[in-house]
Design an enzyme around this catalytic site. Structure first.
Site, PDB file in Angstrom:
ATOM      1  N   ASP A  48      43.959  22.556  -4.318  1.00  0.00           N
ATOM      2  CA  ASP A  48      43.356  21.351  -3.751  1.00  0.00           C
ATOM      3  C   ASP A  48      42.203  20.881  -4.632  1.00  0.00           C
ATOM      4  OD1 ASP A  48      43.082  19.672  -1.091  1.00  0.00           O
ATOM      5  OD2 ASP A  48      41.052  20.198  -1.734  1.00  0.00           O
ATOM      6  N   TYR A  53      35.464  15.869  -6.976  1.00  0.00           N
ATOM      7  CA  TYR A  53      34.987  17.225  -7.303  1.00  0.00           C
ATOM      8  C   TYR A  53      34.767  17.438  -8.802  1.00  0.00           C
ATOM      9  CZ  TYR A  53      37.073  18.331  -2.717  1.00  0.00           C
ATOM     10  OH  TYR A  53      37.428  18.344  -1.402  1.00  0.00           O
ATOM     11  N   LYS A  78      42.778  13.578  -4.353  1.00  0.00           N
ATOM     12  CA  LYS A  78      42.349  12.653  -3.290  1.00  0.00           C
ATOM     13  C   LYS A  78      41.715  11.401  -3.866  1.00  0.00           C
ATOM     14  CE  LYS A  78      41.112  16.766  -0.623  1.00  0.00           C
ATOM     15  NZ  LYS A  78      40.348  17.655  -1.521  1.00  0.00           N
ATOM     16  N   HIS A 111      40.716  10.293   0.758  1.00  0.00           N
ATOM     17  CA  HIS A 111      39.732  11.356   0.990  1.00  0.00           C
ATOM     18  C   HIS A 111      38.972  11.166   2.311  1.00  0.00           C
ATOM     19  CE1 HIS A 111      37.121  14.430  -1.369  1.00  0.00           C
ATOM     20  NE2 HIS A 111      36.999  14.639  -0.074  1.00  0.00           N
TER      21      HIS A 111
HETATM   22  N1  LIG Z   1      38.797  16.706   2.434  1.00  0.00           N
HETATM   23  C1  LIG Z   1      37.500  16.930   2.475  1.00  0.00           C
HETATM   24  O1  LIG Z   1      36.714  16.052   2.835  1.00  0.00           O
HETATM   25  C2  LIG Z   1      36.984  18.245   2.084  1.00  0.00           C
HETATM   26  C3  LIG Z   1      37.799  19.132   1.417  1.00  0.00           C
HETATM   27  N2  LIG Z   1      37.335  20.375   1.035  1.00  0.00           N
HETATM   28  C4  LIG Z   1      38.278  21.295   0.379  1.00  0.00           C
HETATM   29  O2  LIG Z   1      38.333  22.488   1.137  1.00  0.00           O
HETATM   30  C5  LIG Z   1      38.036  23.591   0.278  1.00  0.00           C
HETATM   31  C6  LIG Z   1      37.390  24.736   1.032  1.00  0.00           C
HETATM   32  O3  LIG Z   1      36.196  24.330   1.652  1.00  0.00           O
HETATM   33  P1  LIG Z   1      34.741  24.781   1.154  1.00  0.00           P
HETATM   34  O4  LIG Z   1      33.797  23.734   1.619  1.00  0.00           O
HETATM   35  O5  LIG Z   1      34.805  25.071  -0.279  1.00  0.00           O
HETATM   36  O6  LIG Z   1      34.405  26.058   2.019  1.00  0.00           O
HETATM   37  P2  LIG Z   1      35.147  27.427   2.471  1.00  0.00           P
HETATM   38  O7  LIG Z   1      35.152  27.441   3.954  1.00  0.00           O
HETATM   39  O8  LIG Z   1      36.410  27.621   1.729  1.00  0.00           O
HETATM   40  O9  LIG Z   1      34.068  28.509   2.035  1.00  0.00           O
HETATM   41  C7  LIG Z   1      33.794  28.780   0.701  1.00  0.00           C
HETATM   42  C8  LIG Z   1      32.677  29.831   0.698  1.00  0.00           C
HETATM   43  O10 LIG Z   1      33.140  31.001   1.362  1.00  0.00           O
HETATM   44  C9  LIG Z   1      33.037  32.129   0.502  1.00  0.00           C
HETATM   45  N3  LIG Z   1      34.225  32.961   0.731  1.00  0.00           N
HETATM   46  C10 LIG Z   1      35.515  32.716   0.371  1.00  0.00           C
HETATM   47  N4  LIG Z   1      36.314  33.699   0.813  1.00  0.00           N
HETATM   48  C11 LIG Z   1      35.543  34.584   1.486  1.00  0.00           C
HETATM   49  C12 LIG Z   1      35.796  35.781   2.170  1.00  0.00           C
HETATM   50  N5  LIG Z   1      37.030  36.294   2.284  1.00  0.00           N
HETATM   51  N6  LIG Z   1      34.756  36.428   2.737  1.00  0.00           N
HETATM   52  C13 LIG Z   1      33.503  35.940   2.665  1.00  0.00           C
HETATM   53  N7  LIG Z   1      33.189  34.790   2.021  1.00  0.00           N
HETATM   54  C14 LIG Z   1      34.213  34.105   1.437  1.00  0.00           C
HETATM   55  C15 LIG Z   1      32.968  31.576  -0.900  1.00  0.00           C
HETATM   56  O11 LIG Z   1      32.209  32.417  -1.713  1.00  0.00           O
HETATM   57  P3  LIG Z   1      32.795  33.010  -3.093  1.00  0.00           P
HETATM   58  O12 LIG Z   1      33.084  31.824  -3.975  1.00  0.00           O
HETATM   59  O13 LIG Z   1      31.701  33.885  -3.590  1.00  0.00           O
HETATM   60  O14 LIG Z   1      34.031  33.769  -2.727  1.00  0.00           O
HETATM   61  C16 LIG Z   1      32.248  30.235  -0.672  1.00  0.00           C
HETATM   62  O15 LIG Z   1      30.849  30.444  -0.630  1.00  0.00           O
HETATM   63  C17 LIG Z   1      37.126  22.957  -0.790  1.00  0.00           C
HETATM   64  O16 LIG Z   1      36.937  23.798  -1.896  1.00  0.00           O
HETATM   65  C18 LIG Z   1      37.868  21.671  -1.035  1.00  0.00           C
HETATM   66  O17 LIG Z   1      38.993  21.910  -1.868  1.00  0.00           O
HETATM   67  C19 LIG Z   1      36.053  20.754   1.362  1.00  0.00           C
HETATM   68  C20 LIG Z   1      35.194  19.893   1.992  1.00  0.00           C
HETATM   69  C21 LIG Z   1      35.579  18.574   2.405  1.00  0.00           C
HETATM   70  O1  LIG Z   2      34.158  18.358  -0.508  1.00  0.00           O
HETATM   71  C1  LIG Z   2      34.600  17.301  -0.067  1.00  0.00           C
HETATM   72  O2  LIG Z   2      35.816  17.036  -0.092  1.00  0.00           O
HETATM   73  C2  LIG Z   2      33.717  16.314   0.503  1.00  0.00           C
HETATM   74  O3  LIG Z   2      34.185  15.354   1.035  1.00  0.00           O
HETATM   75  C3  LIG Z   2      32.252  16.465   0.428  1.00  0.00           C
HETATM   76  O4  LIG Z   2      31.648  15.439   1.152  1.00  0.00           O
HETATM   77  C4  LIG Z   2      31.716  17.772   0.912  1.00  0.00           C
HETATM   78  O5  LIG Z   2      32.258  18.044   2.171  1.00  0.00           O
HETATM   79  C5  LIG Z   2      30.243  17.828   0.976  1.00  0.00           C
HETATM   80  O6  LIG Z   2      29.740  18.500   1.805  1.00  0.00           O
HETATM   81  C6  LIG Z   2      29.378  17.066   0.053  1.00  0.00           C
HETATM   82  O7  LIG Z   2      28.039  17.287   0.363  1.00  0.00           O
END
Ligand SMILES: NC(=O)C1=CN([C@@H]2O[C@H](COP(=O)(O)OP(=O)(O)OC[C@H]3O[C@@H](n4cnc5c(N)ncnc54)[C@H](OP(=O)(O)O)[C@@H]3O)[C@@H](O)[C@H]2O)C=CC1
Ligand SMILES: O=C(O)C(=O)[C@@H](O)[C@H](O)C(=O)CO
Length: 282
Positions: A48, A53, A78, A111
């Site tokens: 993803d 990003y 996205k 997005h």
């Molecule tokens: N469509 C949208 O608007 C959005 C989409 N996204 C997508 O969703 C994805 C995931 O969401 P995200 O916000 O990154 O957050 P997550 O909920 O995936 O959490 C990521 C965090 O959790 C930690 N982590 C991962 N696996 C574990 C585990 N097994 N145990 C403990 N800690 C863990 C990681 O640390 P470490 O790296 O040290 O493992 C990191 O700090 C994004 O990367 C993006 O691709 C996110 C936000 C908005």
């Molecule tokens: O990560 C994404 O896809 C977002 O849409 C961002 O807005 C993200 O969730 C964020 O928290 C930026 O501050």
């Protein structure tokens, strides 16, 4: 775990997606290439990314370095909010392909709906056109509420294959999950681990981790799967990447799912982003 062991969700357009993906928010640059490549090597195939990003270049490079055929991957990107008009949307999708150095995407999402600007129906029409042109296999949306879904379906007759929403134990979104299911839409969970927050330290989660000899992240990801949701956890750590794929050798009970659901909060969003008002980069 070999990727062949990851079950798939069937989409409403006939395509499939693995039941877990790899998030790349804040994974970028050369270190990002290494982290994504490591994830690919242990079995992730759904990746993803988003123009927002700045990770599309790293994703494409990691795919090429893996030596695994392009056809084995499910690449999602996205459309950013400032490009909802038709011509802009099509060009931005093409720009994503150029940055990824791929000739098609598996899934392209709007997005955020940005309802105050109110151009998301035009953006959806552009995605329908892009799918017909073969630029993308499946099209979907992200952060769409039920009313947004119904507007684009009514305008085009095409339901999104996927709605990617914020879902984690503090923000379980049971009504939206049901709305997606009622419309034949697969729900992806963003921030499925609550972005590594206190949810991983909740006693309910820790007790289940103890019971099943799993860690807290695995319990939460298993909860997503059993709700029919596709989580896309992000991790730069090889251990977490590996743990997050080890989800198919245990099963939570219905009461345990209910107990995790009960952790939801009225203000449980990770970053207070309400899709009805949130505008990217404002
Ligand atoms: N469509 C949208 O608007 C959005 C989409 N996204 C997508 O969703 C994805 C995931 O969401 P995200 O916000 O990154 O957050 P997550 O909920 O995936 O959490 C990521 C965090 O959790 C930690 N982590 C991962 N696996 C574990 C585990 N097994 N145990 C403990 N800690 C863990 C990681 O640390 P470490 O790296 O040290 O493992 C990191 O700090 C994004 O990367 C993006 O691709 C996110 C936000 C908005
Ligand atoms: O990560 C994404 O896809 C977002 O849409 C961002 O807005 C993200 O969730 C964020 O928290 C930026 O501050």
């Amino acid at each position: 775990m070999d990727n062949n062991n990851v079950p798939v969700y069937k989409l409403n357009d006939g395509h499939t997606l693995p039941q877990i993906g790899f998030g790349t928010y804040q994974i970028r640059g050369m270190q990002g290439v290494d982290q994504i490549l490591a994830a690919i090597q242990i079995g992730y195939r759904l990746i993803d990314t988003s123009t927002n990003y700045d990770s599309e270049g790293a994703v494409g490079e990691a795919i090429r370095r893996s030596g695994i055929p392009r056809s084995a991957f499910y690449v999602t990107s996205k459309l950013p909010g400032q490009y909802h008009h038709r011509d802009d949307a099509l060009k931005m999708l093409e720009e994503s392909l150029l940055r990824l150095r791929l000739d098609y995407l598996d899934l392209y999402l709007i997005h955020w709906p940005l309802p105050k600007r109110d151009n998301y129906v035009e953006a959806w029409t552009a995605l329908v056109e892009a799918q017909k042109r073969g630029l993308v296999r499946s099209i979907g949306v992200s952060n769409f509420e039920t009313a947004h879904l119904d507007r684009i379906i009514e305008a085009t007759g095409v339901a999104p294959a996927v709605n990617q929403n914020e879902i984690h134990p503090y923000w379980i979104q049971d009504k939206l999950l049901q709305a997606n299911q009622d419309r034949g839409i697969v729900t992806e969970a963003w921030s499925p681990l609550g972005r590594g927050s206190d949810e991983l330290k909740e006693q309910t989660i820790l007790s289940l981790a103890d019971k099943y000899h799993k860690n807290a992240g695995q319990i939460i990801l298993r909860w997503h799967l059993q709700r029919g949701v596709l989580p896309i956890p992000k991790s730069g750590s090889l251990k977490h990447q590996h743990d997050n794929l080890e989800l198919w050798n245990f099963e939570l009970t219905a009461d345990e799912i209910t107990a995790i659901n009960a952790l939801t909060k009225a203000n449980g969003r990770v970053n207070n982003q309400d899709p009805n008002t949130y505008e990217e980069f404002n």
